[in-house]
Design a protein around this motif. Structure first.
Motif: not given
Length: 310
Positions: A235-244
């Motif tokens: 979502r824009g610059r936000a990429r789904p990571r484990l830390h998220d």
């Protein structure tokens, strides 16, 4: 004549005997020594040499240049203190703060999609159950991925519904969990496909085909497959990571505190302890980095009516 590479070997051995993890130093300073050797320098270097090497990749982010130089700076300080003809490298020569990643805040639908994707993506029952259980654990506890993968069977208190999180970035801490979380862990521990790996009864909870624990790189590759199968996109610059998943956990609790009239400062303090932050400022960043949460916080600062502004 003692070469820089010989000095590096002794430095690494000394520091590791004291309990330090120095993989980055060994790799990067070793590359620096190789670079110097190609230039005919084996026993000393200058500050200019260090800066030139640190900036060798012109396309790298300045924060990487600063990281490279900081590793050499530590080594140089050790050499200088031990009488080697190497200068002390001043701090601040390549100042650059690494930008924080934009957090990807998972919705409940996102988490559900990840969990469902595990069954569809992995034909191996053990792998599917491992990835699903780890994701669920991160989502409902806010653990770091390293803490989850390091969780041992003896760290799960089934009777008291508590996890003992061993020292990682912070001191050992106790994390109370919901009974449903304990049930999920019990089910995973008793899974025939897990038992078939002959795991150490006192070893890690989450095991590979050999019954040993996962390293981050291996587990991340599995998470990436589940993420793609779930159709989660940036979502824009936000990429789904484990830390998220950890970030989502903290943000959800702070959002609830503001939205339902609870005491945000108290919740923030509790979260800092729960998440194992050494400084509440680290927890506070979860508030400042999320637009919706900032809006709720700002609403607390608005006066009830115009008369209060006079």
């Amino acid at each position: 004549m003692t070469t820089l590479r010989q000095h590096l070997g002794r430095y690494l051995a000394l520091r590791r005997d004291l309990g330090f993890q120095l993989d980055d130093v060994e790799r990067q300073v070793g590359l620096f020594c190789t670079w110097l050797e190609a230039r005919g320098q084996v026993d000393t270097f200058t500050i200019e040499d260090a800066v030139t090497w640190a900036r060798a990749n012109p396309e790298a982010h300045p924060s990487w240049w600063a990281t490279q130089l900081s590793l050499v700076r530590r080594f140089a300080a050790h050499l200088h203190a031990n009488g080697v003809d190497v200068p002390v490298i001043p701090s601040g020569l390549l100042p650059a703060r690494k930008p924080r990643a934009v957090p990807f805040i998972y919705s409940q639908d996102d988490v559900d999609a990840l969990l469902v994707a595990c069954e569809a993506e992995f034909t191996d029952e053990r792998i599917a159950a491992t990835v699903r259980t780890v994701i669920g654990l991160l989502a409902c506890t806010g653990l770091r991925i390293g803490e989850a993968l390091a969780l041992g069977v003896d760290d799960v208190d089934l009777d008291n519904h508590v996890l003992v999180v061993q020292a990682g970035k912070s001191a050992q801490r106790l994390v109370p969990v919901h009974p449903s979380t304990i049930t999920a862990l019990e089910d995973y521990l008793a899974l025939p496909a897990r038992v078939a790996t002959n795991p150490d009864p006192h070893g890690p909870v989450f095991v590979t085909a050999k019954g040993t624990g996962y390293v981050y790189v291996s587990f991340y590759a599995l998470f990436k497959r589940a993420r793609e199968a779930a159709g989660l996109l940036p979502r824009g610059r936000a990429r789904p990571r484990l830390h998220d998943l950890r970030h989502t956990f903290a943000t959800a609790h702070m959002t609830a505190a503001y939205a339902h009239g609870h005491d945000p400062e108290r919740v923030l303090s509790l979260l800092a302890t729960w998440l194992g932050h050494s400084d509440a400022a680290h927890t506070y960043w979860y508030l400042t980095s999320t637009a919706d949460l900032m809006a709720l916080a700002a609403g607390r600062l608005e006066p009830a009516d115009e008369s209060e502004t006079s």
